[in-house]
Structure formats: structure tokens, C-alpha cells
Motif scaffolding. Structure first.
Motif, PDB file in Angstrom:
ATOM      1  N   PRO A 172      21.942 -22.150  14.767  1.00  0.00           N
ATOM      2  CA  PRO A 172      22.358 -21.705  16.100  1.00  0.00           C
ATOM      3  C   PRO A 172      23.161 -20.408  16.065  1.00  0.00           C
ATOM      4  O   PRO A 172      23.341 -19.767  17.095  1.00  0.00           O
ATOM      5  N   PHE A 173      23.638 -20.021  14.879  1.00  0.00           N
ATOM      6  CA  PHE A 173      24.456 -18.814  14.781  1.00  0.00           C
ATOM      7  C   PHE A 173      23.692 -17.627  14.185  1.00  0.00           C
ATOM      8  O   PHE A 173      24.297 -16.633  13.788  1.00  0.00           O
ATOM      9  N   SER A 174      22.366 -17.741  14.107  1.00  0.00           N
ATOM     10  CA  SER A 174      21.587 -16.577  13.659  1.00  0.00           C
ATOM     11  C   SER A 174      21.631 -15.519  14.753  1.00  0.00           C
ATOM     12  O   SER A 174      21.845 -15.819  15.934  1.00  0.00           O
ATOM     13  N   LEU A 175      21.383 -14.280  14.341  1.00  0.00           N
ATOM     14  CA  LEU A 175      21.422 -13.164  15.293  1.00  0.00           C
ATOM     15  C   LEU A 175      20.438 -13.397  16.434  1.00  0.00           C
ATOM     16  O   LEU A 175      20.757 -13.186  17.610  1.00  0.00           O
ATOM     17  N   GLU A 176      19.248 -13.850  16.072  1.00  0.00           N
ATOM     18  CA  GLU A 176      18.201 -14.029  17.081  1.00  0.00           C
ATOM     19  C   GLU A 176      18.563 -15.123  18.089  1.00  0.00           C
ATOM     20  O   GLU A 176      18.365 -14.967  19.297  1.00  0.00           O
ATOM     21  N   THR A 177      19.101 -16.220  17.573  1.00  0.00           N
ATOM     22  CA  THR A 177      19.481 -17.309  18.480  1.00  0.00           C
ATOM     23  C   THR A 177      20.640 -16.881  19.370  1.00  0.00           C
ATOM     24  O   THR A 177      20.608 -17.082  20.586  1.00  0.00           O
ATOM     25  N   VAL A 178      21.656 -16.289  18.779  1.00  0.00           N
ATOM     26  CA  VAL A 178      22.824 -15.863  19.557  1.00  0.00           C
ATOM     27  C   VAL A 178      22.388 -14.875  20.649  1.00  0.00           C
ATOM     28  O   VAL A 178      22.820 -14.975  21.798  1.00  0.00           O
ATOM     29  N   ARG A 179      21.493 -13.943  20.283  1.00  0.00           N
ATOM     30  CA  ARG A 179      20.970 -12.999  21.292  1.00  0.00           C
ATOM     31  C   ARG A 179      20.301 -13.745  22.436  1.00  0.00           C
ATOM     32  O   ARG A 179      20.526 -13.448  23.602  1.00  0.00           O
ATOM     33  N   ALA A 180      19.471 -14.719  22.079  1.00  0.00           N
ATOM     34  CA  ALA A 180      18.705 -15.440  23.114  1.00  0.00           C
ATOM     35  C   ALA A 180      19.620 -16.299  23.998  1.00  0.00           C
ATOM     36  O   ALA A 180      19.282 -16.595  25.135  1.00  0.00           O
ATOM     37  N   THR A 181      20.788 -16.689  23.486  1.00  0.00           N
ATOM     38  CA  THR A 181      21.684 -17.511  24.322  1.00  0.00           C
ATOM     39  C   THR A 181      22.372 -16.677  25.394  1.00  0.00           C
ATOM     40  O   THR A 181      22.916 -17.234  26.352  1.00  0.00           O
ATOM     41  N   MET A 182      22.381 -15.362  25.231  1.00  0.00           N
ATOM     42  CA  MET A 182      23.021 -14.459  26.200  1.00  0.00           C
ATOM     43  C   MET A 182      24.481 -14.843  26.440  1.00  0.00           C
ATOM     44  O   MET A 182      24.997 -14.719  27.554  1.00  0.00           O
ATOM     45  N   GLY A 183      25.138 -15.331  25.412  1.00  0.00           N
ATOM     46  CA  GLY A 183      26.565 -15.666  25.529  1.00  0.00           C
ATOM     47  C   GLY A 183      26.825 -17.153  25.688  1.00  0.00           C
ATOM     48  O   GLY A 183      27.956 -17.610  25.493  1.00  0.00           O
ATOM     49  N   SER A 184      25.803 -17.912  26.026  1.00  0.00           N
ATOM     50  CA  SER A 184      26.024 -19.349  26.260  1.00  0.00           C
ATOM     51  C   SER A 184      26.380 -20.098  24.985  1.00  0.00           C
ATOM     52  O   SER A 184      26.906 -21.213  25.054  1.00  0.00           O
ATOM     53  N   VAL A 185      26.121 -19.505  23.817  1.00  0.00           N
ATOM     54  CA  VAL A 185      26.512 -20.171  22.568  1.00  0.00           C
ATOM     55  C   VAL A 185      28.026 -20.379  22.526  1.00  0.00           C
ATOM     56  O   VAL A 185      28.528 -21.292  21.863  1.00  0.00           O
ATOM     57  N   PHE A 186      28.758 -19.558  23.278  1.00  0.00           N
ATOM     58  CA  PHE A 186      30.214 -19.706  23.311  1.00  0.00           C
ATOM     59  C   PHE A 186      30.664 -20.734  24.355  1.00  0.00           C
ATOM     60  O   PHE A 186      31.829 -21.105  24.402  1.00  0.00           O
TER      61      PHE A 186
END
Ligand code: SAM
Length: 288
Positions: A172-186
Motif C-alpha cells: 500500500p505504500f508503493s509510489l504507484e499505490t500512494v499516487r492512485a489513492t490521491m491522499g486517501s492513504v493518509f
């Protein structure tokens, strides 16, 4: 330049400093660039988030920033100076770098002016005590970083309380995943569990697990999602839900389809399920 090699933002004597970097060979920059690789993320327990708004939001939500990198051109902009000051105040490192350097951090043609290195964070499944009106998403062996990022973003938008990753999954912390979350990972807590851990938790959590399956007997629109907290359980992109998880689900739901496609994309199917499961809880004038 010329800093000793070491953990990003943690080296002795580096805490709270602001450094100027113009050399691509700078060891701290090399360490940050390495975070595009899973091995370096795992070893350091950190990851990269790009973009000023994202970095500000993350700090505001209480995530620990180890290093802030910004392009020289961004200096003097108030929000950039503010976040730099906050990073220093929290013991983080601030790097002011050339555009050439920031471009190499994330290998983008159109690089962001601000990049943050944050500590990863996983919740503990045992700490989830689901309450009324809460919804969780559980993903069996999700493989595709874009799917996972889209699901985290969608889960956030639907008001989901957490995303549970079951088995071996994409990071979930890969660059691609973090990009796709548009900030929602936080914004959405992420949990990890083995199949056994998930099943043990499910047994005592007082939830209704709605598994989704192409052979599901129940139309997903006929389920009453109100009585108990809901866990929407989604299968792997290739293999679908394994029998050991499907057999223990309280319902096995299917989304009716027309046309030639055998199945929906995982992230799309998750979105359809979540907005149905939370239909009664979402209104146009109710944000947050
Ligand atoms: N070949 C896989 C299979 O046979 O299950 C297809 C998996 S599908 C791409 C990925 C996941 O999305 C499924 O495991 C399920 O959780 C969900 N899904 C996709 N289409 C669905 C549908 N029409 N009804 C219910 N779930 C669906």
C-alpha cells in the motif's frame, strides 16, 4: 552535499536541519530515491508522498514526516515555508534541492515541487472493534497497485473505517499505490492479516461479512446492510475468493452483469459494493 550515508532523516546530527542539495549523487537523495523499491521501504519503514497538498494533509493528520524535499523554485511560497518549519519543529530533515534533483526522486516527467518521506503505518486487526454503521473492506491477495490505490481512495469517499489486506498483497505504500489513492492513504487505516488471523477476528468481531463472488447466489442489492457493521470481502484479481474465505462469509453476493465481460475490475466491483452497503448512510449534504 557530502552528508554521510545513513537512514533517511535519522542520521545523527541531521535532525532538524535544512540542507541544500544540488548533486544527484547526494547520499540522502539516493536513500530517498531507493524508496521507489519495496526492499528499501520495508527496511526503513518509510515511503514517499508527492505534492504539497498531500504532504500538508498528511502532517495535519498526524503522520510522521522524516524528510521534506522541495525544489528551490518553491521556496518563499508560504505553505512551503510553513510545512518546512513544521518538519524541522518535529525533528525532520528539510532538503532544498534543484529541480534536476527532485525530478530524479520520483522519476516523473512533470515532477512535483514537494516530496515528503513518511513513516509507514499499519493498524492492528485486534484493535478493530467495529461499531454500528461502520464498514470495512477486506481484500484477498490484492495484486495490482493501481487497484489497491483506487480502492483506498474509494473506501475513503464512501466513509469506510479501514482496509484489511489479507495474505500476500501489493504494497500500500508503493509510489504507484500512494499516487492512485490521491491522499486517501493518509485518511483510511490499513491493516494486514493472514487468512487465519482474519477468520479468527471475523468470528468475534460481531460483523456481517459480505463476500463477493461470481458464483454468489445473492443479488448484492437485496442484502440488508443495516443490522451489523459490515465487512465487504473482495477476491483476488485472477483467482477470485478462495473457498476457505468464501465458506465463512455470512453472505456471498453477486453484482448482476450484462454484456460480454466475465467479471468487473476489482476496484470497480469494490466501489459498487461499498456505495450500496453505505447507501443509507451517505447524503449529499453530509461530508465527514
Ligand atoms: N477470475 C476471477 C473469478 O473467477 O472470481 C475474477 C475475479 S474479479 C476480476 C475480482 C473480484 O472482483 C472478484 O473476486 C470479486 O470479489 C469481485 N467481482 C468482480 N465482478 C463481480 C461480480 N459481478 N459480482 C461480485 N463480485 C465481483
Amino acid at each position: 552535499d557530502g552528508n554521510p550515508r545513513g537512514q533517511v532523516g535519522r542520521g545523527e546530527g541531521r535532525v532538524g536541519q535544512v540542507k541544500e542539495v544540488t548533486s544527484l549523487a547526494n547520499p540522502i537523495i539516493k536513500d530517498i530515491r531507493a524508496l521507489t523499491q519495496k526492499k528499501a521501504r520495508d527496511e526503513s519503514g518509510t515511503f514517499i508522498a508527492e505534492g504539497l497538498k498531500l504532504v500538508i494533509d498528511a502532517v495535519e493528520l498526524g503522520w510522521t514526516i522524516r524528510t521534506l524535499v522541495y525544489a528551490k523554485a518553491a521556496k518563499g511560497k508560504k505553505p512551503v515555508d510553513d510545512i518546512a518549519a513544521r518538519t524541522v519543529a518535529r525533528g525532520g530533515l528539510v532538503l532544498e534541492v534543484s529541480e534536476k534533483v527532485i525530478a530524479t526522486v520520483t522519476r516523473r516527467d512533470n515532477p512535483q515541487m514537494v516530496v515528503g518521506v513518511f513513516e509507514q503505518r499499519y493498524g492492528n486487526l485486534r484493535d478493530i472493534k467495529p461499531r454500528a454503521n461502520e464498514t470495512y473492506v477486506a481484500l484477498d491477495r490484492v495484486r495490482d497497485p493501481g487497484n489497491l490505490g483506487t480502492i483506498i481512495r474509494t473506501a475513503d469517499a464512501a466513509g469506510v473505517s479501514g482496509v484489511i489486506l489479507i495474505g500476500e498483497t501489493t504494497d500500500p505504500f508503493s509510489l504507484e499505490t500512494v499516487r492512485a489513492t490521491m491522499g486517501s492513504v493518509f485518511a483510511v487505516p490499513v491493516f494486514r492479516a493472514s487468512v487465519a488471523e482474519f477468520l479468527a477476528w471475523q468470528k468475534q468481531a460481531g460483523v456481517m461479512v459480505v463476500g463477493t463472488h461470481l458464483a454468489g447466489a445473492v443479488d448484492y442489492r437485496t442484502i440488508d446492510y443495516r443490522p451489523r457493521p459490515v465487512v465487504v470481502l473482495m477476491g483476488n484479481e485472477q483467482a477470485g475468493l478462495p473457498d476457505e474465505l468464501a465458506a465463512k462469509a455470512d453472505k456471498l453476493a453477486r453484482i448482476p452483469q450484462a454484456g460480454r465481460a466475465d467479471s468487473l475490475n476489482l476496484a470497480i466491483a469494490t466501489g459498487v459494493m461499498l456505495f450500496e452497503a453505505r447507501r443509507h448512510l451517505l447524503t449529499l449534504d453530509d461530508r465527514g
